[in-house]
Design a protein around this motif. Structure first.
Motif, mmCIF file in Angstrom:
data_model
loop_
_atom_site.group_PDB
_atom_site.id
_atom_site.type_symbol
_atom_site.label_atom_id
_atom_site.label_comp_id
_atom_site.label_asym_id
_atom_site.label_seq_id
_atom_site.Cartn_x
_atom_site.Cartn_y
_atom_site.Cartn_z
ATOM 1 N N ASN A 187 44.991 34.056 37.271
ATOM 2 C CA ASN A 187 46.177 33.638 37.996
ATOM 3 C C ASN A 187 46.963 32.724 37.055
ATOM 4 O OD1 ASN A 187 48.037 32.205 39.496
ATOM 5 N ND2 ASN A 187 46.778 32.284 41.355
ATOM 6 N N MET A 188 48.023 33.288 36.469
ATOM 7 C CA MET A 188 48.773 32.538 35.460
ATOM 8 C C MET A 188 49.631 31.440 36.104
ATOM 9 S SD MET A 188 47.841 33.573 32.455
ATOM 10 C CE MET A 188 48.978 33.619 31.064
ATOM 11 N N GLU A 189 49.815 31.486 37.413
ATOM 12 C CA GLU A 189 50.553 30.400 38.081
ATOM 13 C C GLU A 189 49.683 29.150 38.093
ATOM 14 O OE1 GLU A 189 53.395 30.825 40.709
ATOM 15 O OE2 GLU A 189 53.935 32.505 39.400
ATOM 16 N N LYS A 190 48.386 29.381 38.311
ATOM 17 C CA LYS A 190 47.470 28.245 38.442
ATOM 18 C C LYS A 190 46.689 27.971 37.161
ATOM 19 C CE LYS A 190 46.564 28.886 43.374
ATOM 20 N NZ LYS A 190 45.561 29.528 44.245
ATOM 21 N N GLY A 191 46.912 28.776 36.142
ATOM 22 C CA GLY A 191 46.195 28.576 34.891
ATOM 23 C C GLY A 191 44.720 28.950 34.998
ATOM 24 N N GLU A 192 44.397 29.882 35.903
ATOM 25 C CA GLU A 192 42.998 30.260 36.085
ATOM 26 C C GLU A 192 42.697 31.591 35.400
ATOM 27 O OE1 GLU A 192 42.597 28.142 40.460
ATOM 28 O OE2 GLU A 192 42.651 30.331 40.331
ATOM 29 N N ALA A 193 41.537 31.665 34.773
ATOM 30 C CA ALA A 193 41.144 32.919 34.139
ATOM 31 C C ALA A 193 39.631 33.037 34.168
ATOM 32 C CB ALA A 193 41.628 32.959 32.698
ATOM 33 N N ALA A 194 39.154 34.241 34.439
ATOM 34 C CA ALA A 194 37.714 34.517 34.341
ATOM 35 C C ALA A 194 37.584 35.904 33.732
ATOM 36 C CB ALA A 194 37.060 34.469 35.712
ATOM 37 N N TRP A 195 36.735 36.025 32.734
ATOM 38 C CA TRP A 195 36.561 37.311 32.054
ATOM 39 C C TRP A 195 35.107 37.739 32.090
ATOM 40 C CZ3 TRP A 195 40.113 40.663 29.856
ATOM 41 C CH2 TRP A 195 41.444 40.225 29.911
ATOM 42 N N PHE A 196 34.891 39.017 32.300
ATOM 43 C CA PHE A 196 33.548 39.610 32.359
ATOM 44 C C PHE A 196 32.725 38.871 33.433
ATOM 45 C CE2 PHE A 196 35.318 39.823 28.016
ATOM 46 C CZ PHE A 196 35.676 41.160 28.056
ATOM 47 N N VAL A 197 33.324 38.865 34.614
ATOM 48 C CA VAL A 197 32.795 38.100 35.744
ATOM 49 C C VAL A 197 31.365 38.535 36.081
ATOM 50 C CG1 VAL A 197 33.242 37.485 38.161
ATOM 51 C CG2 VAL A 197 35.159 37.959 36.604
ATOM 52 N N ASP A 198 30.500 37.559 36.229
ATOM 53 C CA ASP A 198 29.079 37.745 36.593
ATOM 54 C C ASP A 198 28.208 38.286 35.455
ATOM 55 O OD1 ASP A 198 29.466 36.869 39.217
ATOM 56 O OD2 ASP A 198 30.037 38.893 39.871
ATOM 57 N N ALA A 199 28.805 38.593 34.319
ATOM 58 C CA ALA A 199 27.979 39.103 33.212
ATOM 59 C C ALA A 199 27.163 37.956 32.628
ATOM 60 C CB ALA A 199 28.869 39.719 32.142
ATOM 61 N N LYS A 200 26.055 38.330 31.982
ATOM 62 C CA LYS A 200 25.218 37.322 31.313
ATOM 63 C C LYS A 200 25.045 37.687 29.838
ATOM 64 C CE LYS A 200 23.123 35.128 35.084
ATOM 65 N NZ LYS A 200 24.321 34.457 35.618
ATOM 66 N N LEU A 201 24.998 36.659 29.026
ATOM 67 C CA LEU A 201 24.806 36.854 27.582
ATOM 68 C C LEU A 201 24.383 35.533 26.961
ATOM 69 C CD1 LEU A 201 28.187 36.726 25.661
ATOM 70 C CD2 LEU A 201 27.990 36.050 28.033
ATOM 71 N N ASN A 202 23.977 35.591 25.719
ATOM 72 C CA ASN A 202 23.752 34.353 24.979
ATOM 73 C C ASN A 202 24.415 34.503 23.609
ATOM 74 O OD1 ASN A 202 22.199 32.623 22.903
ATOM 75 N ND2 ASN A 202 21.729 31.675 24.883
ATOM 76 N N VAL A 203 25.234 33.526 23.267
ATOM 77 C CA VAL A 203 26.013 33.614 22.035
ATOM 78 C C VAL A 203 25.103 33.604 20.800
ATOM 79 C CG1 VAL A 203 27.664 32.342 20.597
ATOM 80 C CG2 VAL A 203 28.153 32.716 23.014
ATOM 81 N N SER A 204 24.039 32.805 20.826
ATOM 82 C CA SER A 204 23.181 32.748 19.629
ATOM 83 C C SER A 204 22.436 34.072 19.433
ATOM 84 C CB SER A 204 22.205 31.568 19.700
ATOM 85 O OG SER A 204 21.071 31.877 20.468
ATOM 86 N N VAL A 205 22.121 34.751 20.514
ATOM 87 C CA VAL A 205 21.487 36.073 20.394
ATOM 88 C C VAL A 205 22.458 37.039 19.711
ATOM 89 C CG1 VAL A 205 20.685 38.084 21.715
ATOM 90 C CG2 VAL A 205 19.962 35.767 22.371
ATOM 91 N N ASN A 206 23.722 36.948 20.103
ATOM 92 C CA ASN A 206 24.725 37.824 19.508
ATOM 93 C C ASN A 206 24.984 37.505 18.042
ATOM 94 O OD1 ASN A 206 26.232 39.877 21.332
ATOM 95 N ND2 ASN A 206 25.699 38.147 22.660
ATOM 96 N N CYS A 207 24.893 36.225 17.710
ATOM 97 C CA CYS A 207 25.185 35.829 16.330
ATOM 98 C C CYS A 207 23.955 35.919 15.430
ATOM 99 C CB CYS A 207 25.747 34.408 16.300
ATOM 100 S SG CYS A 207 27.380 34.303 17.034
ATOM 101 N N ILE A 208 22.762 36.051 16.010
ATOM 102 C CA ILE A 208 21.554 36.062 15.186
ATOM 103 C C ILE A 208 20.582 37.189 15.562
ATOM 104 C CG2 ILE A 208 19.709 34.652 14.207
ATOM 105 C CD1 ILE A 208 21.124 32.181 15.431
ATOM 106 N N ASP A 209 19.945 37.055 16.714
ATOM 107 C CA ASP A 209 18.812 37.928 17.055
ATOM 108 C C ASP A 209 19.120 39.410 16.919
ATOM 109 O OD1 ASP A 209 18.774 35.324 18.325
ATOM 110 O OD2 ASP A 209 16.872 35.921 19.247
ATOM 111 N N ARG A 210 20.299 39.805 17.413
ATOM 112 C CA ARG A 210 20.543 41.249 17.416
ATOM 113 C C ARG A 210 20.772 41.805 16.012
ATOM 114 N NH1 ARG A 210 26.613 43.042 18.562
ATOM 115 N NH2 ARG A 210 27.585 41.096 18.023
#
Ligand code: ATP
Ligand code: MG
Length: 646
Positions: free
Chosen positions: A60-83
């Motif tokens: 909602n750009m009127e309220k400055g609200e944003a949510a992306w990939f709602v309810d998804a789960k991930l870990n950034v360090s797994v993406n940057c290293i483990d995989r």
């Protein structure tokens, strides 16, 4: 206004690019017309998820609200290293080049995994939990990246404070972000000088009672004060814990980090970024904007204390399995050839820096560049300020030997990733133009009343649709988010920058809207006048501001820094005035030119025109907050030699 030259990228370079013009246009169109389909595909391509999303995005750009990939789960360090461990465990993840040219380290993905897991376990042992804030006040050493990733692994929110900041600035940020753990080093080393980081932390902590743990990396072995309760040596603590650490599954909208903006315009804001959308955006832009190919060495010269360091030293490159170079020193130490020696030593393929660094090197002449080969470089990048066309040409011809495209990337701490840039292979290059929007980015120009301007136009730059790495809040002050970015013009994100769109539809950033000059009713961005001044061979750097004028409303007051070894005579200054009249228009002719040996800059190297304006207007009592200045001393020189506007 400028002599615009279209630099065509050579066939040889085109052959290798991920995209050509049609490819870009097709992807861009899809990203706007079917954003959910586009982003779902990219999110699966660039990032590994632990749980899929229920909805691609909600905003909602009127309220400055944003949510992306709602309810998804991930870990950034797994993406940057483990995989990456399956395919590139022994590939170098981080090349570290020390301040001393004889110091370097190579850290493989396997080693990165171990380092990050160990530190993550140390943090856990000291009670750090998901959602807790950890402050990093570190030099440019690999442990800074380990610390960011260790926080990400356990779901802690890092806030990196640039190691050049004072104890007071550090204290404010620790307090504002409500951190209870700090990671630092005994000392930092830059340009042959040491910085007493641990001592600064101790000073800051006298006013931060909540901090219960300080983890210190031994960088120089200097004596430091020690508190048995609070203080922990990094190497000792890491040696005592397991080298495995189960990653915390994070919600896509869980915070990843808070980062304070560089403070060019005023009080720094704690920009909060979240997990999923941020990672997708930085990985995608790292891949396309830099046209990154597997196996290449990527060097972004920013400090990890700035968003550029977050997105393009750590998260983007590592998510893409790249080899990223981290440099502890400064471009001119021990000599003005340092950058190019590092390029040759590590066979750097992509070099990404800021106009302030290029201008500083340009002022020292071609010789220090020409003594190196630089043949590994394939692409050059620029970020942080508008790049003056003259400086662009020097970068292109002298550094790039007229064979490497330059990507002039426009973005902000708040945007998280690059939003406007010339994609290599997909568009021609125009010195000084940021060119085209990235996928999913819908820029527009509006007048001061918020009316959208069509076609060729000059106006306030806004972004009309949500993008995945959009700022989610100003930490602890959501009201400030709305007020700063979503209230000026209804329903769009206001960047605070001005821009021009030319007849080809390409964007040129003209400078900050707050700095715009208004001369006899002509509104003109600072970049244009400054570029005309820098065109002169004697001029290394210039900054212009407006000061009151009875007839014109505002007069132009220019601060000009000569090239090394040059003095600006009255004759040269007269020439400069003529040059601006010719390049930009008679109305833009500077009324005052003050020669100077330095300009006030933020610690990330940006000119702070707010202070220059006060000096030019004789408003010395209200110079405002100068705490984010790199060298507050230049202000005294500027004040002392200010011109009598009488
Ligand atoms: P503050 O918001 O606290 O005043 P800041 O704006 O300097 O600080 P950053 O987020 O580091 O903090 O910088 C973003 C700004 O830098 C942009 O809004 C723009 O003014 C400028 N900028 C960045 N890249 C470019 C570029 N390629 N061309 C022109 N200007 C740029
Ligand atoms: Mg800003």
């Amino acid at each position: 206004m400028y002599k615009i030259q279209n630099h065509k990228v050579s066939e040889n370079q085109l052959r290798q690019t991920h995209l050509d013009q049609d490819g870009y246009e097709r992807m861009y169109r899809q990203s706007i017309e079917q954003p959910d389909m586009f982003w779902a595909e990219q999110a699966n391509r660039f990032v590994e998820w632990m749980q899929p999303w229920s909805k691609v995005h909600e905003s909602n750009m009127e309220k400055g609200e944003a949510a992306w990939f709602v309810d998804a789960k991930l870990n950034v360090s797994v993406n940057c290293i483990d995989r990456h461990l399956k395919t590139r465990a022994d590939q170098t993840a981080i090349i570290w080049e020390g301040d001393d040219p004889n110091d370097s380290r190579y850290i493989t993905y396997r080693e990165l995994h171990e380092e990050v897991c160990r530190l993550a376990n140390v943090l856990k042992e000291r009670g750090v939990k998901k959602g807790d804030r950890v402050c990093l006040y570190m030099p440019m050493i690999p442990e800074a990246a380990f610390a960011m990733l260790a926080c990400a692994r356990i779901g802690a929110v890092h806030t990196v404070v640039f190691g050049g900041f004072s104890p007071e600035a550090l204290r404010d940020r620790i307090q504002n972000a409500e951190c209870d753990v700090v990671i630092t080093a005994d000392e930092g080393v830059r340009g042959g000088k040491t910085v007493p980081l641990k001592q600064n932390v101790d000073k800051a902590l006298t006013a931060c009672p909540n901090v219960h743990t300080v983890v210190t990396v031994k960088r120089t072995g200097a004596d430091v004060a020690w508190d048995e309760q609070k203080d922990v040596w990094y190497h000792e603590a890491c040696a005592q814990v397991s080298k495995e650490c189960t990653p915390e599954p994070m919600d896509s909208e869980d915070p990843l980090f808070i980062l304070y903006t560089s403070g060019s315009t005023g009080k720094p804001k704690g920009v909060l970024h979240t997990t999923g959308g941020y990672l997708v955006s930085v990985a995608l832009t790292h891949h396309y904007v830099f046209d990154y190919h597997d196996g290449e060495v990527f060097w972004c010269t920013a400090d990890v204390g700035w968003v550029t360091g977050h997105s393009y030293i750590v998260y983007g490159p590592l998510c893409n399995g790249a080899t990223t170079l981290m440099f502890e020193g400064v471009p001119t130490y021990p000599t003005a050839s340092r950058c190019w020696e590092v390029v040759d030593k590590h066979k750097v393929n992509v070099f990404y820096t800021a106009p302030t660094a290029i201008r500083a090197l340009m002022a020292l002449g071609e010789e220090p560049v020409k003594s190196s080969s630089r043949e590994s470089i394939r692409l050059l990048g620029s970020v942080g300020e508008p790049i003056n066309p003259e400086v662009w040409e020097w970068y292109y011809q002298v550094v790039g030997d007229s064979r490497c495209p330059i990507v002039d990337t426009w973005w902000q701490t708040e945007t998280g990733s690059i939003l406007i840039a010339p994609l290599p292979g997909a568009c021609g290059l125009k010195p000084g133009a940021a060119m085209r929007p990235m996928f999913g980015v819908v820029p527009a120009l509006v007048d001061n009343e918020g009316n959208e301007l069509d076609g060729v136009a000059d106006g306030n730059l806004v972004i009309k649709q949500s993008w995945p790495s959009q700022i989610r809040t100003v930490y602890g002050d959501h009201h400030r988010l709305i007020e700063t970015y979503f209230s000026t013009y209804k329903g769009v994100y206001f960047t605070g920058d001005g821009a021009r769109r030319d007849a080809d539809g390409d964007y040129w950033i003209t400078g900050r809207v707050d700095d715009v000059l208004n001369i006899s009713g002509h509104r003109i961005g600072t970049a244009e006048v400054e570029s005309a001044l820098v065109l002169n061979d004697y001029v290394a750097e210039a900054a212009v501001v407006g000061c009151p004028h009875d007839i014109k409303g505002q007069a132009i007051y220019a601060y000009v820094m000569p090239m090394k070894g040059v003095t600006l005579t009255d004759e040269v200054m007269a020439e400069l005035k003529v040059a601006v009249s010719e390049q930009v228009g008679a109305f833009a002719r500077p009324d005052f030119i003050q020669p100077t040996t330095g300009l006030p800059k933020t610690r990330s190297g940006k000119i702070m025109r707010r202070i220059l304006r006060k000096i030019a207007c004789d408003e010395l009592d209200t110079l405002g907050d100068t705490s984010t200045l790199a060298d507050p001393g230049v202000v005294d020189e500027l004040v002392e030699h200010r011109l009598n506007r009488g």
